[in-house]
Write a protein that holds these residues in place. Structure first.
Motif, short mmCIF file in Angstrom:
data_model
loop_
_atom_site.label_atom_id
_atom_site.label_comp_id
_atom_site.label_asym_id
_atom_site.label_seq_id
_atom_site.Cartn_x
_atom_site.Cartn_y
_atom_site.Cartn_z
N ARG A 43 0.84 -1.21 0.00
CA ARG A 43 0.00 0.00 0.00
C ARG A 43 0.87 1.26 0.00
NH1 ARG A 43 -3.11 -3.24 3.49
NH2 ARG A 43 -2.17 -2.30 5.34
N GLU A 44 1.93 1.25 0.79
CA GLU A 44 2.83 2.41 0.85
C GLU A 44 3.54 2.60 -0.50
OE1 GLU A 44 4.57 5.75 2.08
OE2 GLU A 44 3.05 4.64 3.20
N LEU A 45 3.98 1.51 -1.09
CA LEU A 45 4.64 1.62 -2.40
C LEU A 45 3.66 2.12 -3.46
CD1 LEU A 45 6.82 -1.63 -2.41
CD2 LEU A 45 7.63 0.74 -2.27
N THR A 46 2.43 1.69 -3.37
CA THR A 46 1.41 2.16 -4.32
C THR A 46 1.17 3.66 -4.15
OG1 THR A 46 0.36 0.00 -4.34
CG2 THR A 46 -0.98 1.85 -5.08
N ARG A 47 1.08 4.11 -2.90
CA ARG A 47 0.91 5.55 -2.66
C ARG A 47 2.11 6.33 -3.19
NH1 ARG A 47 -1.67 3.88 2.24
NH2 ARG A 47 0.31 3.85 3.36
N THR A 48 3.32 5.82 -2.95
CA THR A 48 4.53 6.50 -3.43
C THR A 48 4.54 6.55 -4.95
OG1 THR A 48 5.75 5.72 -1.49
CG2 THR A 48 7.05 6.46 -3.36
N ARG A 49 4.20 5.42 -5.58
CA ARG A 49 4.14 5.38 -7.05
C ARG A 49 3.13 6.39 -7.59
NH1 ARG A 49 1.00 0.71 -9.08
NH2 ARG A 49 -0.59 2.24 -8.59
N ASP A 50 1.96 6.43 -6.96
CA ASP A 50 0.93 7.37 -7.40
C ASP A 50 1.38 8.81 -7.23
OD1 ASP A 50 -0.63 5.20 -8.03
OD2 ASP A 50 -1.90 5.35 -6.24
N TYR A 52 4.54 9.87 -7.30
CA TYR A 52 5.53 10.14 -8.35
C TYR A 52 4.86 10.31 -9.71
CZ TYR A 52 9.36 9.01 -5.16
OH TYR A 52 10.25 9.02 -4.13
N ARG A 53 3.84 9.50 -9.96
CA ARG A 53 3.13 9.61 -11.24
C ARG A 53 2.50 11.00 -11.36
NH1 ARG A 53 -0.37 4.86 -11.88
NH2 ARG A 53 1.47 3.92 -12.78
N LYS A 54 1.90 11.48 -10.27
CA LYS A 54 1.28 12.80 -10.28
C LYS A 54 2.33 13.89 -10.49
CE LYS A 54 -1.65 15.85 -7.58
NZ LYS A 54 -2.32 16.09 -6.31
N GLN A 55 3.48 13.76 -9.83
CA GLN A 55 4.55 14.74 -10.01
C GLN A 55 5.05 14.74 -11.46
OE1 GLN A 55 7.62 13.98 -7.12
NE2 GLN A 55 6.27 14.39 -5.39
N ILE A 56 5.17 13.57 -12.04
CA ILE A 56 5.63 13.50 -13.44
C ILE A 56 4.61 14.16 -14.36
CG2 ILE A 56 5.98 11.87 -15.35
CD1 ILE A 56 7.40 10.04 -13.33
N GLU A 57 3.32 13.92 -14.11
CA GLU A 57 2.29 14.54 -14.94
C GLU A 57 2.34 16.07 -14.80
OE1 GLU A 57 -1.27 12.65 -13.55
OE2 GLU A 57 -0.88 10.80 -14.68
N GLU A 58 2.56 16.56 -13.59
CA GLU A 58 2.67 18.00 -13.38
C GLU A 58 3.89 18.56 -14.10
OE1 GLU A 58 2.71 18.38 -9.13
OE2 GLU A 58 0.55 18.07 -8.95
#
Length: 133
Positions: A43-50, A52-58
């Motif tokens: 769950r923590e890795l999923t939150r971290t991935r999400d 990072y994904r949001k930061q990349i999109e920004e």
């Protein structure tokens, strides 16, 4: 009667079964804890991935915006260069002032500026006073 071999064997078999059951239950409990820890980690890795994904999109959105801005500035620079060239061709007097300014920067005196740039004394004096400060 209580101490008959069959009774003792049955008692031993029951004790072994209870020990095996206890060991199995302990191992099952440990594996459950490990599974829960792994689930928390996932769950923590999923939150971290999400995140990072949001930061990349920004960052991608910002990059697109910057690219558009650079393109616009490049276009404006081209327009300004064209306008500057047009002005230089239209204003031969401006060339003389540019040349006179360069002469002042190189240390020419007022008479040299007047002679080379065909400029009246008042203009040459003004140019000297402006650019020597």
């Amino acid at each position: 009667m209580w101490l008959q071999p069959a009774f003792i064997l049955a008692l031993l078999a029951l004790m072994l079964a209870m020990i095996a059951l206890l060991v199995s239950w302990t191992m099952w409990r440990q594996s459950q804890r490990k599974l829960e820890a792994m689930s928390r980690l996932m769950r923590e890795l999923t939150r971290t991935r999400d995140s990072y994904r949001k930061q990349i999109e920004e960052l991608q959105a910002v990059n697109i915006g910057l690219g558009n801005k650079v393109s616009e500035l490049h276009r404006q620079l081209g327009q300004l260069s064209e306008q500057q060239q047009e002005l230089a061709l239209k204003d031969p007097q401006g060339k003389l002032y540019s040349r006179a300014t360069r002469m002042v920067q190189l240390g020419a005196d007022i008479d040299e500026i007047m002679a080379e740039c065909e400029m009246p004394r008042a203009e040459a004096e003004l140019l000297l006073s402006l650019h020597r400060k």
